[in-house]
Design an enzyme around this catalytic site. Structure first.
Site, mmCIF file in Angstrom:
data_model
loop_
_atom_site.group_PDB
_atom_site.id
_atom_site.type_symbol
_atom_site.label_atom_id
_atom_site.label_comp_id
_atom_site.label_asym_id
_atom_site.label_seq_id
_atom_site.Cartn_x
_atom_site.Cartn_y
_atom_site.Cartn_z
ATOM 1 N N LYS A 73 38.012 46.710 28.595
ATOM 2 C CA LYS A 73 37.381 45.966 27.494
ATOM 3 C C LYS A 73 37.265 44.486 27.846
ATOM 4 O O LYS A 73 37.944 44.006 28.756
ATOM 5 C CB LYS A 73 38.185 46.178 26.213
ATOM 6 C CG LYS A 73 39.617 45.672 26.276
ATOM 7 C CD LYS A 73 40.452 46.229 25.126
ATOM 8 C CE LYS A 73 41.858 45.661 25.181
ATOM 9 N NZ LYS A 73 42.758 46.318 24.222
ATOM 10 N N ARG A 109 46.339 48.636 12.029
ATOM 11 C CA ARG A 109 45.122 47.938 12.405
ATOM 12 C C ARG A 109 44.003 48.976 12.453
ATOM 13 O O ARG A 109 43.193 49.058 11.570
ATOM 14 C CB ARG A 109 45.377 47.293 13.784
ATOM 15 C CG ARG A 109 44.544 46.138 14.129
ATOM 16 C CD ARG A 109 44.992 45.513 15.441
ATOM 17 N NE ARG A 109 44.949 46.449 16.574
ATOM 18 C CZ ARG A 109 45.127 46.103 17.840
ATOM 19 N NH1 ARG A 109 45.403 44.844 18.154
ATOM 20 N NH2 ARG A 109 45.058 46.990 18.798
ATOM 21 N N TYR A 127 37.931 11.093 26.844
ATOM 22 C CA TYR A 127 37.747 10.983 25.388
ATOM 23 C C TYR A 127 39.053 10.618 24.696
ATOM 24 O O TYR A 127 40.121 11.132 25.060
ATOM 25 C CB TYR A 127 37.279 12.326 24.816
ATOM 26 C CG TYR A 127 35.834 12.658 25.057
ATOM 27 C CD1 TYR A 127 34.811 11.837 24.580
ATOM 28 C CD2 TYR A 127 35.486 13.823 25.736
ATOM 29 C CE1 TYR A 127 33.476 12.178 24.786
ATOM 30 C CE2 TYR A 127 34.156 14.165 25.936
ATOM 31 C CZ TYR A 127 33.163 13.333 25.470
ATOM 32 O OH TYR A 127 31.855 13.675 25.665
ATOM 33 N N MET A 181 34.003 19.314 27.596
ATOM 34 C CA MET A 181 33.285 20.595 27.601
ATOM 35 C C MET A 181 33.047 21.099 29.024
ATOM 36 O O MET A 181 33.242 22.277 29.319
ATOM 37 C CB MET A 181 31.938 20.440 26.880
ATOM 38 C CG MET A 181 31.162 21.733 26.769
ATOM 39 S SD MET A 181 29.511 21.496 26.108
ATOM 40 C CE MET A 181 29.874 20.972 24.446
HETATM 41 C C1 PLP Z 1 43.926 46.693 25.000
HETATM 42 C C2 PLP Z 1 44.521 48.020 24.796
HETATM 43 C C3 PLP Z 1 45.271 48.621 25.810
HETATM 44 C C4 PLP Z 1 45.659 47.900 27.079
HETATM 45 O O1 PLP Z 1 46.708 47.009 26.765
HETATM 46 P P1 PLP Z 1 47.367 46.085 27.875
HETATM 47 O O2 PLP Z 1 48.505 45.441 27.182
HETATM 48 O O3 PLP Z 1 46.316 45.100 28.270
HETATM 49 O O4 PLP Z 1 47.768 46.952 28.995
HETATM 50 C C5 PLP Z 1 45.712 49.912 25.612
HETATM 51 N N1 PLP Z 1 45.440 50.578 24.458
HETATM 52 C C6 PLP Z 1 44.745 50.017 23.453
HETATM 53 C C7 PLP Z 1 44.502 50.781 22.217
HETATM 54 C C8 PLP Z 1 44.270 48.722 23.579
HETATM 55 O O5 PLP Z 1 43.592 48.156 22.581
#
Ligand code: PLP
Length: 379
Positions: A49, A147, A269, A317
């Protein structure tokens, strides 16, 4: 980690992100083998992801597939579609689930939704009926994160009424740990026992609980499939202990200009840094638009030709200023490459300086860098 050859893009670039695909593959192998050490046939997925935590999902995916990885997780449907373009054969699970009306997209691209509640399960089963063929499904149980995922009540309904899965092929049961990076936190054991109880009610389906840090909680947490993200990219899955993973990224930025200033002059800045002595200040080509957080003000350093060089003044930036007074002039000329992130200062280190975690440092990695991919650690 060796540096690959420069190319046309890196010659022009103000900042260069080098990703070692071989190191990512070696990290994946190491985690898979850790899972197998207990003697059971455990598989290891890869979580890609957020563009593989900033490293480039369409590069990392095929490399890990070549290494033997057969199951991939992304967060968004569009991330899955992009990954499908380069990973044609293996399972791609979409963690954010099934948004209303997206069933045809999942079917068309051969993606598997992670079903997070009964409504999504019903919609996916209806799709299986419409298409008149079995569709893969992942069931995500909430064991404490609150969640995403089936609530305990919904999980009970599912366990009692298996007909709700008719027309679907249950590819995986999963849950997600809340505090896996804290081995002594009792919530780990509580989630483990809730997940175990659920898995027992659904015999025959493979199960997955452990993210990167969860793998290091021991074999009880491994079930059938490991689900690492962070550790693949070199983030330390065992905070407070030595990092067992290989570094996978190096970020370097070029010196654009060097100037001499007198004592008691300010830089940047807000006049937020003042020279205590006559100084040489170099300006380098990255800033907060590239994921170099403003919270790093006067709190971190970079590396230049073997020297540890303080970052001074506010992060702009597109620009960062560094104090090169103690670096030989020959080493700090315009065009010189400064190491911002890499073996000398890891994402975990920079995260500590920025008061965040290494996940945010990695996923914030900018889009303006020239990217170099190589396979350095596979020897
Ligand atoms: C992001 C995620 C992972 C991976 O987690 P890491 O801590 O980056 O290894 C695994 N399972 C779910 C559901 C996640 O959202």
């Amino acid at each position: 980690m060796s540096q690959p050859a420069e190319n046309e893009a890196t010659r022009r670039a103000g900042a260069i992100l080098t990703v070692d695909l071989g190191a990512i593959a070696a990290n994946w192998r190491g985690l898979r083998d850790a899972g197998r050490a207990a003697g059971r046939p455990i598989d290891c997925a890869a979580v890609l992801k957020a563009d593989a935590y900033g490293t480039g999902a369409t590069m990392v995916g095929p490399r890990l597939a070549a290494e033997g990885c057969r199951q991939f997780f992304v967060a968004h449907l569009d991330e899955g579609i992009a990954l499908r373009g380069v990973v044609p054969e293996h399972s791609i699970y979409v963690l954010n689930g099934l948004l209303p009306g997206t069933e045809p997209d999942f079917v068309e691209h051969g993606l598997t939704p992670v079903l997070n509640h009964l409504g999504q399960l019903n919609a996916w089963r209806a799709a299986a009926q419409r298409y008149n063929r079995p569709l893969d499904a992942v069931i995500h149980i909430d064991t404490g994160m609150h969640r995403l995922g089936f609530s305990p009540e919904e999980a009970q309904v599912l366990a009692a009424e298996r007909g709700r899965l008719r027309g679907l092929r249950l590819a995986l049961l999963m849950s997600h740990l809340v505090a896996s990076e804290e081995p002594n936190n009792p919530i780990n054991g509580e989630q483990l026992s809730r997940f175990r109880n659920f898995v027992r009610t659904m015999p025959g389906a493979p199960a997955s609980l452990a993210n990167s840090s969860g793998i290091f909680l021991g074999p009880d947490y491994h079930f059938d499939l490991l689900r690492p993200g962070a550790a693949l990219y070199g983030i330390n899955p065992t905070p407070g202990r030595p990092n067992p993973m290989l570094t996978t990224v190096i970020l370097r930025a070029r010196v654009l200009q060097v100037r001499r200033i007198d004592a008691l002059q300010t830089v940047g800045y807000g006049a937020a840094w003042r020279s205590a002595r006559p100084s040489r200040v170099a300006t380098i080509a990255l800033g907060y638009a590239d994921g170099y957080f403003r919270t790093l003000i006067n709190r971190t350093h970079v590396h230049l030709a073997g020297h540890k060089v303080p970052v001074i003044g506010r992060i702009s930036m597109d620009l960062v200023t560094i104090d090169v007074t103690d670096v030989p002039e020959a080493d700090s000329q315009p065009g010189a490459l400064v190491e911002v992130l890499g073996p000398h200062l890891t994402a975990d280190d920079l995260a500590e300086h920025a008061r965040t975690n290494a996940y945010e440092v990695m996923t914030a990695l900018g889009r303006r860098y020239a990217r170099l991919y190589h396979d350095g650690a596979t020897a």
